[in-house]
Design a protein around this motif. Structure first.
Motif, PDB file in Angstrom:
ATOM      1  N   LEU A 157      -5.905   5.918   0.633  1.00  0.00           N
ATOM      2  CA  LEU A 157      -6.517   4.784   0.701  1.00  0.00           C
ATOM      3  C   LEU A 157      -7.610   4.563   2.127  1.00  0.00           C
ATOM      4  O   LEU A 157      -8.506   3.773   1.993  1.00  0.00           O
TER       5      LEU A 157
ATOM      6  N   GLY B 236       0.665  -1.200  -0.144  1.00  0.00           N
ATOM      7  CA  GLY B 236      -0.248  -0.197  -0.026  1.00  0.00           C
ATOM      8  C   GLY B 236       1.003   1.141   0.172  1.00  0.00           C
ATOM      9  O   GLY B 236       2.014   1.354   0.546  1.00  0.00           O
TER      10      GLY B 236
ATOM     11  N   PHE C 291      -2.137  -4.637   4.115  1.00  0.00           N
ATOM     12  CA  PHE C 291      -0.937  -4.945   3.366  1.00  0.00           C
ATOM     13  C   PHE C 291       0.264  -5.408   3.870  1.00  0.00           C
ATOM     14  O   PHE C 291       0.374  -5.299   5.159  1.00  0.00           O
TER      15      PHE C 291
ATOM     16  N   TYR D  36       3.452  -1.262   3.913  1.00  0.00           N
ATOM     17  CA  TYR D  36       2.704   0.278   3.740  1.00  0.00           C
ATOM     18  C   TYR D  36       3.808   1.154   3.703  1.00  0.00           C
ATOM     19  O   TYR D  36       4.573   1.437   4.550  1.00  0.00           O
TER      20      TYR D  36
END
Length: 382
Positions: free
Chosen positions: A321, A292, A340, A343
């Motif tokens: 996000l 992410g 994720f 990140y």
């Protein structure tokens, strides 16, 4: 006289003996020659057999080496990118929306992205690019429009008329910069693989369909397929340049990547929400590594990626996000970092308050590229 004749008889006997010995000698000589010829023939046959074995072994070694080289050329990992379609809503006109989609397509092609996932962070629940154009509006069908333009640009130019009828979303797509990917061939360009469309043309029983691969000659494949289907064709070497059609075999769309290491474009997938990006993954084993991107993530400079088969990099929209996490009914978390494996902040110490998604795409893929190259050097267990 008698004594003389008697004296000559033994000589006659000796001559007769010599004749007999000479005949025998000739026969022995012939036998020796015959034996010698047979030995020479056996030696020649043995040498020929050894030479043929050596040639066969050398040919097998060459084929094995070529196979190994082909296997080494292949790229066995995939790179996927996910981003929200709502980024088009930030553009003020259809021309700018189209150009923004073209920037995304170009960035993904440059960095050899294999899959683009367009997810919905506003609940439009669009899963298909079919349907009529109803105008752009402020939030009108952004995901569908982005997916359609991405598909249009990925398709080779000579196939676009077969797969993309006239549509409002594509009104300005002809002005966009071409991707110029390896599968976008010119007419006279020679290549092992080509993209084509199956033609609605009858063929003889026991023979395959005809395919338009963007060349002067049509290609006859090894299978009977439904007309209008897009296929990847591996072309055979032309045996006779005067033949009316070329011969080829149908292969999977990932065959050029896994065998020859060629970048063969990207696929486009629509996801109804952020969680559907993961749950509707087309790979059986899912994504090995998910990343992410956020300005609140860890610096990309210190990251070490593990070996992987399928990587996913997710980008946020105007609100990051967090907006996609809040709008997703399937997620109970509020912190996107827990979704994720990594990140990451791919642009530490940025000079602007915001980085647009099309800019973040180029920055992130460029920053991740050396880490990806290092990770794929390590073989996977599977």
């Amino acid at each position: 006289m008698a004594d003389g004749s008697e004296a000559k008889r033994p000589k006659g006997v000796q001559v007769e003996d010599r004749k007999v010995n000479w005949r025998r000698w000739k026969q022995e000589r012939k036998a020796e020659k015959k034996k010698w010829k047979e030995l020479n023939l056996l030696k020649k046959l043995e040498k020929q057999r050894v030479r043929e074995l050596a040639e066969k072994q050398a040919e097998e070694e060459q084929q094995q080496q070529q196979q190994e080289e082909e296997e080494d050329k292949g790229r066995h990992y995939t790179l996927s990118v996910a981003l929200p379609g709502s980024i088009l809503n930030n553009a003020q006109s259809l021309e700018l929306r189209t150009y923004l989609a073209g920037q995304i397509a170009r960035a993904c092609a440059i960095f050899c992205v294999d899959e683009i996932v367009v997810f919905d962070e506003h609940g439009e629940d669009a899963k298909s690019v079919e349907g009529e154009f109803e105008g752009i509006g402020k939030r009108g069908k952004a995901c569908v429009q982005l997916a359609r333009i991405l598909q249009y640009l990925e398709c080779p130019q000579y196939l676009r008329k077969s797969f993309f009828p006239k549509h409002g979303d594509l009104q300005f797509a002809g002005l966009l910069n071409p991707l110029d990917s390896p599968h976008h061939m010119r007419v006279d360009e020679d290549s092992e693989y080509r993209e084509g469309v199956v033609l609605d043309r009858p063929s003889k029983p026991g023979r395959g369909s005809f395919v338009n691969c963007g060349m002067k000659k049509e290609v006859q494949i090894d299978k009977q397929l439904k007309p209008g289907l897009r296929v990847t064709v591996r072309l055979q070497e032309p045996q006779n340049p005067e033949t009316k059609v070329r011969k080829g075999t149908v292969v999977s769309s990932h065959h050029p990547r896994t065998v020859s290491g060629l970048y063969w474009g990207y696929s486009v997938r629509l996801a109804s929400c952020l969680s559907a990006v993961f749950s509707e993954c087309p790979f059986k084993e899912g994504y090995d590594v998910s990343i992410g991107t956020s300005e609140r993530g860890n610096s990309v400079d210190q990251v070490t990626l593990p070996s992987f088969r399928h990587m996913l990099v997710v980008f946020g929209g105007l609100q990051g996000l967090e907006a996609g996490v809040d709008a997703d009914p399937n997620l109970e978390v509020t912190d996107p970092s827990v979704l994720f494996d990594f990140y990451l902040n791919t642009c530490p110490s940025q000079g602007s308050r915001t980085i647009r998604t099309e800019e973040a795409l180029l920055i992130s893929l460029s920053a991740l590229r050396p880490h990806i190259d290092e990770a794929v050097k390590t073989p996977t267990d599977s």
